[in-house]
Motif scaffolding. Structure first.
Motif, PDB file in Angstrom:
ATOM      1  N   LEU A 174       0.826  -1.206   0.000  1.00 48.42           N
ATOM      2  CA  LEU A 174       0.000   0.000   0.000  1.00 48.42           C
ATOM      3  C   LEU A 174       0.856   1.249   0.000  1.00 48.42           C
ATOM      4  N   LEU A 175       1.849   1.308   0.885  1.00 44.13           N
ATOM      5  CA  LEU A 175       2.664   2.518   0.985  1.00 44.13           C
ATOM      6  C   LEU A 175       3.521   2.722  -0.267  1.00 44.13           C
ATOM      7  N   ALA A 176       3.992   1.654  -0.878  1.00 48.26           N
ATOM      8  CA  ALA A 176       4.750   1.793  -2.128  1.00 48.26           C
ATOM      9  C   ALA A 176       3.880   2.366  -3.230  1.00 48.26           C
ATOM     10  N   ASP A 177       2.566   2.087  -3.172  1.00 47.65           N
ATOM     11  CA  ASP A 177       1.644   2.616  -4.172  1.00 47.65           C
ATOM     12  C   ASP A 177       1.313   4.083  -3.952  1.00 47.65           C
ATOM     13  N   ILE A 178       1.223   4.519  -2.679  1.00 48.64           N
ATOM     14  CA  ILE A 178       0.711   5.863  -2.423  1.00 48.64           C
ATOM     15  C   ILE A 178       1.804   6.899  -2.166  1.00 48.64           C
ATOM     16  N   ILE A 179       3.033   6.463  -1.889  1.00 49.29           N
ATOM     17  CA  ILE A 179       4.118   7.418  -1.640  1.00 49.29           C
ATOM     18  C   ILE A 179       4.920   7.588  -2.928  1.00 49.29           C
ATOM     19  N   PRO A 225       4.094  -0.094  15.906  1.00 45.81           N
ATOM     20  CA  PRO A 225       4.897  -0.648  14.804  1.00 45.81           C
ATOM     21  C   PRO A 225       4.300  -1.960  14.318  1.00 45.81           C
ATOM     22  N   VAL A 226       4.452  -2.227  13.045  1.00 38.47           N
ATOM     23  CA  VAL A 226       3.945  -3.473  12.460  1.00 38.47           C
ATOM     24  C   VAL A 226       5.002  -4.037  11.520  1.00 38.47           C
ATOM     25  N   LYS A 227       4.797  -5.276  11.084  1.00 42.42           N
ATOM     26  CA  LYS A 227       5.700  -5.917  10.134  1.00 42.42           C
ATOM     27  C   LYS A 227       5.222  -5.679   8.710  1.00 42.42           C
ATOM     28  N   SER A 228       6.078  -6.006   7.769  1.00 45.49           N
ATOM     29  CA  SER A 228       5.775  -5.744   6.358  1.00 45.49           C
ATOM     30  C   SER A 228       4.550  -6.483   5.860  1.00 45.49           C
ATOM     31  N   ASN A 229       4.250  -7.634   6.481  1.00 45.13           N
ATOM     32  CA  ASN A 229       3.115  -8.432   6.011  1.00 45.13           C
ATOM     33  C   ASN A 229       1.798  -8.090   6.718  1.00 45.13           C
ATOM     34  N   TYR A 230       1.808  -6.996   7.492  1.00 43.25           N
ATOM     35  CA  TYR A 230       0.567  -6.584   8.160  1.00 43.25           C
ATOM     36  C   TYR A 230      -0.517  -6.306   7.126  1.00 43.25           C
ATOM     37  N   LYS A 231      -1.737  -6.826   7.362  1.00 44.38           N
ATOM     38  CA  LYS A 231      -2.861  -6.635   6.453  1.00 44.38           C
ATOM     39  C   LYS A 231      -3.716  -5.453   6.933  1.00 44.38           C
ATOM     40  N   ILE A 232      -3.914  -4.515   6.043  1.00 42.25           N
ATOM     41  CA  ILE A 232      -4.625  -3.282   6.362  1.00 42.25           C
ATOM     42  C   ILE A 232      -6.099  -3.561   6.696  1.00 42.25           C
ATOM     43  N   GLN A 233      -6.605  -2.823   7.681  1.00 39.38           N
ATOM     44  CA  GLN A 233      -8.027  -2.836   8.005  1.00 39.38           C
ATOM     45  C   GLN A 233      -8.605  -1.451   7.738  1.00 39.38           C
ATOM     46  N   GLU A 234      -9.841  -1.407   7.286  1.00 42.93           N
ATOM     47  CA  GLU A 234     -10.474  -0.114   7.031  1.00 42.93           C
ATOM     48  C   GLU A 234     -10.434   0.740   8.297  1.00 42.93           C
ATOM     49  N   GLY A 235     -10.047   2.006   8.132  1.00 42.42           N
ATOM     50  CA  GLY A 235      -9.984   2.928   9.263  1.00 42.42           C
ATOM     51  C   GLY A 235      -8.623   3.005   9.930  1.00 42.42           C
ATOM     52  N   ASP A 236      -7.718   2.073   9.590  1.00 46.54           N
ATOM     53  CA  ASP A 236      -6.363   2.155  10.147  1.00 46.54           C
ATOM     54  C   ASP A 236      -5.749   3.521   9.845  1.00 46.54           C
ATOM     55  N   VAL A 237      -5.098   4.093  10.838  1.00 47.63           N
ATOM     56  CA  VAL A 237      -4.374   5.347  10.627  1.00 47.63           C
ATOM     57  C   VAL A 237      -2.887   5.012  10.521  1.00 47.63           C
ATOM     58  N   ILE A 238      -2.342   5.248   9.363  1.00 47.09           N
ATOM     59  CA  ILE A 238      -0.947   4.903   9.086  1.00 47.09           C
ATOM     60  C   ILE A 238      -0.131   6.190   9.091  1.00 47.09           C
ATOM     61  N   THR A 239       0.914   6.218   9.860  1.00 48.76           N
ATOM     62  CA  THR A 239       1.803   7.380   9.885  1.00 48.76           C
ATOM     63  C   THR A 239       3.205   6.912   9.533  1.00 48.76           C
ATOM     64  N   ARG A 245       8.978  -0.719  -2.830  1.00 47.00           N
ATOM     65  CA  ARG A 245       8.487  -1.623  -1.789  1.00 47.00           C
ATOM     66  C   ARG A 245       9.607  -2.012  -0.831  1.00 47.00           C
ATOM     67  N   SER A 246      10.802  -2.242  -1.362  1.00 50.85           N
ATOM     68  CA  SER A 246      11.927  -2.606  -0.496  1.00 50.85           C
ATOM     69  C   SER A 246      12.300  -1.448   0.438  1.00 50.85           C
ATOM     70  N   GLN A 247      12.177  -0.235  -0.069  1.00 46.95           N
ATOM     71  CA  GLN A 247      12.465   0.935   0.769  1.00 46.95           C
ATOM     72  C   GLN A 247      11.462   1.028   1.915  1.00 46.95           C
ATOM     73  N   VAL A 248      10.185   0.811   1.604  1.00 51.51           N
ATOM     74  CA  VAL A 248       9.149   0.831   2.648  1.00 51.51           C
ATOM     75  C   VAL A 248       9.415  -0.257   3.682  1.00 51.51           C
ATOM     76  N   GLN A 249       9.844  -1.435   3.227  1.00 50.33           N
ATOM     77  CA  GLN A 249      10.144  -2.521   4.164  1.00 50.33           C
ATOM     78  C   GLN A 249      11.272  -2.127   5.117  1.00 50.33           C
ATOM     79  N   GLY A 250      12.252  -1.369   4.607  1.00 42.44           N
ATOM     80  CA  GLY A 250      13.325  -0.873   5.469  1.00 42.44           C
ATOM     81  C   GLY A 250      12.802   0.087   6.523  1.00 42.44           C
ATOM     82  N   ALA A 288      15.485   9.190  -3.563  1.00 35.69           N
ATOM     83  CA  ALA A 288      15.520   8.220  -2.471  1.00 35.69           C
ATOM     84  C   ALA A 288      14.779   6.952  -2.883  1.00 35.69           C
ATOM     85  N   GLY A 289      15.461   5.826  -2.796  1.00 34.37           N
ATOM     86  CA  GLY A 289      14.865   4.565  -3.204  1.00 34.37           C
ATOM     87  C   GLY A 289      15.127   4.198  -4.641  1.00 34.37           C
TER      88      GLY A 289
END
Length: 302
Positions: free
Chosen positions: A19-24, A47-61, A29-34, A103-104
Motif C-alpha cells: 500500500l505505501l509503495a503505491d501511495i508514496i 509498529p507493524v511488520k511488512s506483512n501486516y494486512k490493512i483494516q479499514e480505518g487504520d491510521v498509518i503514519t 516496496r523494499s524501501q518501505v520494508q526498510g 531516495a529509493g
C-alpha cells in the motif's frame, strides 16, 4: 516530517508495504520494508511488520528519513536514442524506468544511463537531474527530450512555458467515451483528502488536456491525449476526473482490471523547435509490446 493516511474500504487486506509503495511518490516496496524494520511506519501508533494486512480505518503514519546525498554514477544501461546532436537528445524511455535518481531509486535511472552515454548534460536542474527538461512517470513509456547544455535547456523550457512543444500520448481508459473529441480544462493541485495524490482542486494550477477517441472496446476506450500544459500526473488525473481512469493505474484507477504493470500510457509524439537552428523537429514512436498486445487482446474480445 511525518505524513499520515487513513485506510479506506478499498484498502482492506492489502499488505502495508504494498500500500505505501503505491501511495508514496518514488517509494519502492523494499524501501518501505526498510522503514518498517526501523519503526518509521506506525499503524494506529504501533509498529507493524511488512506483512501486516490493512483494516479499514487504520491510521498509518510514517516519517521519511532525510535523504543521503546522492552520488550519481554513470551506468551502462541500454538506451533507445531516437535523435541526437550536439544540443539535444531524444530518447524512448521504457516503462518501469525512473527518470532521475531519488531516495529509493539511486541507480538504474534514465539519468544514470545518460551519464554513461554522453559527457555533457545541462546543469540547470542541479546535480541530481542533469539534462532533464521534463519528466514522464516511471510506468509511462515514450519520448523525452534532454538538453546537453544550459542554452539548449533554457530554450526547451521556454517552449514548454509558451506551449509550443507538441506532446501526444496514447492511453487505454476505462469505460466507453460517447463523444469523439473533448477538452478537459480543470486546475490540478494536491488532493486535499490524500496528500499522496494530485486532483482537480479549486485554486490548483491551470491544466488543459485535449483528447480524441481512437478505438472503442467493451468496457475500455483507446484515446490520444494532447497536453497543452504539463502538470504532475495530468492525463491520469484528468481522465479520472471525467470518470474514465487509465487502465492499470495503481494510484488513480480501480483495482487491476487488465494485466498491465502500471498505467496504460505512452508518450508517442514529441515536437519542438531545435534550440540552435530553429528547425521544427517532430518524432513519433510506437508503444511497447505490452501496450500493443493489450490493444490486440481488447480487439479480439470485441
Amino acid at each position: 516530517m511525518s505524513e499520515y493516511y487513513q485506510a479506506k474500504d478499498t484498502d482492506q487486506s492489502k499488505r502495508i508495504d504494498k500500500l505505501l509503495a503505491d501511495i508514496i511518490d518514488d517509494a519502492s516496496r523494499s524501501q518501505v520494508q526498510g522503514w518498517l524494520k526501523e519503526d518509521l511506519v506506525l499503524v494506529n501508533e504501533q509498529p507493524v511488520k511488512s506483512n501486516y494486512k490493512i483494516q479499514e480505518g487504520d491510521v498509518i503514519t510514517w516519517t521519511i528519513p532525510e535523504p543521503k546525498p546522492l552520488e550519481l554514477k554513470a551506468e551502462n544501461i541500454d538506451l533507445e536514442i531516437v535523435y541526437e546532436d550536439r544540443d539535444v537528445i531524444v530518447v524512448n524511455k521504457p516503462s518501469g524506468m525512473v527518470v532521475h535518481p531519488s531516495a529509493g531509486h539511486e541507480s538504474g535511472t534514465l539519468v544514470n544511463a545518460l551519464l554513461y552515454h554522453c559527457d555533457d548534460l545541462s546543469g540547470i536542474n542541479g546535480v541530481e537531474r542533469p539534462g532533464i527538461v521534463h519528466r514522464i512517470d516511471k510506468d509511462t513509456s515514450g519520448l523525452l527530450m534532454v538538453a546537453k547544455h544550459d542554452r539548449a535547456h533554457e530554450s526547451l523550457v521556454t517552449q514548454l512555458k509558451d506551449k509550443t512543444v507538441e506532446r501526444k500520448y496514447m492511453a487505454i481508459v476505462h469505460g466507453s467515451i460517447s463523444h469523439e473529441y473533448g477538452t478537459i480544462d480543470a486546475p490540478i493541485g494536491r488532493d486535499t483528502k490524500d496528500r499522496q495524490r494530485m486532483a482537480v482542486v479549486e485554486g490548483g494550477r491551470d491544466a488543459v488536456t485535449h483528447f480524441k477517441v481512437l478505438d472503442h472496446f467493451p468496457e475500455f476506450t483507446l484515446v490520444e491525449c494532447t497536453l497543452e500544459t504539463g502538470r504532475t500526473h495530468q492525463i491520469r488525473v484528468h481522465m479520472r476526473y471525467i470518470n474514465h481512469p487509465l487502465a492499470g493505474d495503481p494510484k488513480y484507477g480501480p483495482r487491476k482490471t487488465l494485466d498491465l504493470d502500471g498505467q496504460a500510457l505512452h508518450a508517442k509524439t514529441l515536437g519542438f523547435d531545435h534550440p540552435t537552428t530553429g528547425e521544427r523537429l517532430t518524432f513519433e514512436i510506437e508503444p511497447p509490446a505490452e501496450f500493443t498486445e493489450t490493444i490486440q487482446h481488447l480487439r479480439n474480445r470485441s
